[in-house]
Write an enzyme that holds these catalytic residues in place. Structure first.
Site, PDB file in Angstrom:
ATOM      1  N   VAL A  83       7.840 -21.643  20.766  1.00 50.23           N
ATOM      2  CA  VAL A  83       9.255 -21.999  20.833  1.00 50.23           C
ATOM      3  C   VAL A  83       9.476 -23.090  21.873  1.00 50.23           C
ATOM      4  O   VAL A  83       9.048 -22.966  23.019  1.00 50.23           O
ATOM      5  CB  VAL A  83      10.111 -20.763  21.198  1.00 50.23           C
ATOM      6  CG1 VAL A  83      11.588 -21.124  21.151  1.00 50.23           C
ATOM      7  CG2 VAL A  83       9.839 -19.604  20.251  1.00 50.23           C
ATOM      8  N   LYS A  84      10.159 -24.151  21.438  1.00 49.70           N
ATOM      9  CA  LYS A  84      10.455 -25.248  22.365  1.00 49.70           C
ATOM     10  C   LYS A  84      11.820 -25.044  23.003  1.00 49.70           C
ATOM     11  O   LYS A  84      12.799 -24.755  22.315  1.00 49.70           O
ATOM     12  CB  LYS A  84      10.461 -26.594  21.623  1.00 49.70           C
ATOM     13  CG  LYS A  84       9.073 -27.164  21.445  1.00 49.70           C
ATOM     14  CD  LYS A  84       9.119 -28.397  20.589  1.00 49.70           C
ATOM     15  CE  LYS A  84       9.344 -29.656  21.376  1.00 49.70           C
ATOM     16  NZ  LYS A  84       9.251 -30.853  20.511  1.00 49.70           N
ATOM     17  N   VAL A  85      11.832 -25.204  24.320  1.00 48.89           N
ATOM     18  CA  VAL A  85      13.054 -25.008  25.102  1.00 48.89           C
ATOM     19  C   VAL A  85      13.190 -26.224  26.026  1.00 48.89           C
ATOM     20  O   VAL A  85      12.201 -26.650  26.624  1.00 48.89           O
ATOM     21  CB  VAL A  85      12.932 -23.689  25.932  1.00 48.89           C
ATOM     22  CG1 VAL A  85      14.068 -23.552  26.923  1.00 48.89           C
ATOM     23  CG2 VAL A  85      12.851 -22.466  25.011  1.00 48.89           C
TER      24      VAL A  85
END
Ligand code: E4P
Length: 231
Positions: free
Chosen positions: A83-85
């Protein structure tokens, strides 16, 4: 260095994967928006094509609570999703919680070595320094990459450095020489890595010479000697 394709285009991903040297894919909201398909289904299709490789999918909430909700949801879609944050205070707060839950997080939009230091401490799985976008504002993006690698090596941080926003083969070469764990690049740059005019010229010469002596050489799949012996 692992090679990721920075695209959400299924045709490009299929072509790259078929070459056997693609280790994963990075997407961002701009790239997925270009494809014009429902997000979840599209990310799952990418996962199917990439098989064992990692697929990075980005949240769009900007507050910690929203990021946590989206990240936890996206992480359930497929075991290969990271997951990219984004690199904000809310993002790092979310990262600190998610990393403790065992959710792999890629902190994106990193433009300084001190940002990278913070996200390694908070347990990021990947850190994404944007090399090309720094070059765009007349700051050397490769210097950032070198500084992050230096800090991570000094403290044995486990966070992997994902050199992002690579715009041409020289970026890829420098990232590889520095020992970046991963380089992510558009399909066009990936294709450029294969090319060399001397390869093309050399191959044309070999084939021309082979053609001239073809009568004597026979056919690789049906050598003249074998043909004669069989008669
Ligand atoms: C990384 O994950 C980003 O999607 C990407 O590398 C951004 O590249 P750009 O600056 O060429 O848009």
């Amino acid at each position: 260095m692992k090679i990721f394709l920075d695209t959400a285009n299924l045709d490009e991903i299929r072509q790259g994967v078929a070459l056997g040297v693609v280790d994963g894919v990075t997407t961002n909201p701009t790239l997925v928006a270009k494809e014009g398909k429902p997000f979840r289904e599209h990310i799952l299709q990418i996962c199917e094509v990439v098989k064992d490789g990692v697929v990075n999918a980005e949240v769009v909430s900007t507050d910690t609570a929203g990021m946590l909700r989206e990240a936890r949801e996206v992480a359930t879609w497929h075991p290969n999703i990271v997951v990219k944050v984004p690199m904000t205070q809310d993002g790092v707060r979310a990262l600190s919680v998610l990393s403790k839950e065992g959710i792999r997080v890629n902190i994106t939009l990193v433009f300084s070595p001190t940002q990278a230091l913070l996200v390694a401490k908070a347990g990021a799985y990947f850190v994404s320094p944007f090399v090309g976008r720094l070059d765009d504002v007349a700051q050397d993006g490769l210097v950032l990459l070198r500084e992050i690698l230096e800090i991570y090596r000094a403290y044995n941080f486990r966070t992997q450095v994902l050199a992002a926003s690579l715009r041409h083969p020289m970026h890829v070469l420098e990232a590889a020489k520095m020992g970046s764990h991963i380089g992510t690049m558009p399909f066009k740059v990936f294709e450029q890595l294969f090319q060399h005019p001397l390869t093309d010229r050399g191959l044309a010469g070999f084939l021309k010479d082979w053609e001239k002596a073809r009568e004597v050489l026979g056919d690789i799949l049906e050598p003249a000697a074998t043909r004669k012996a069989a008669r």
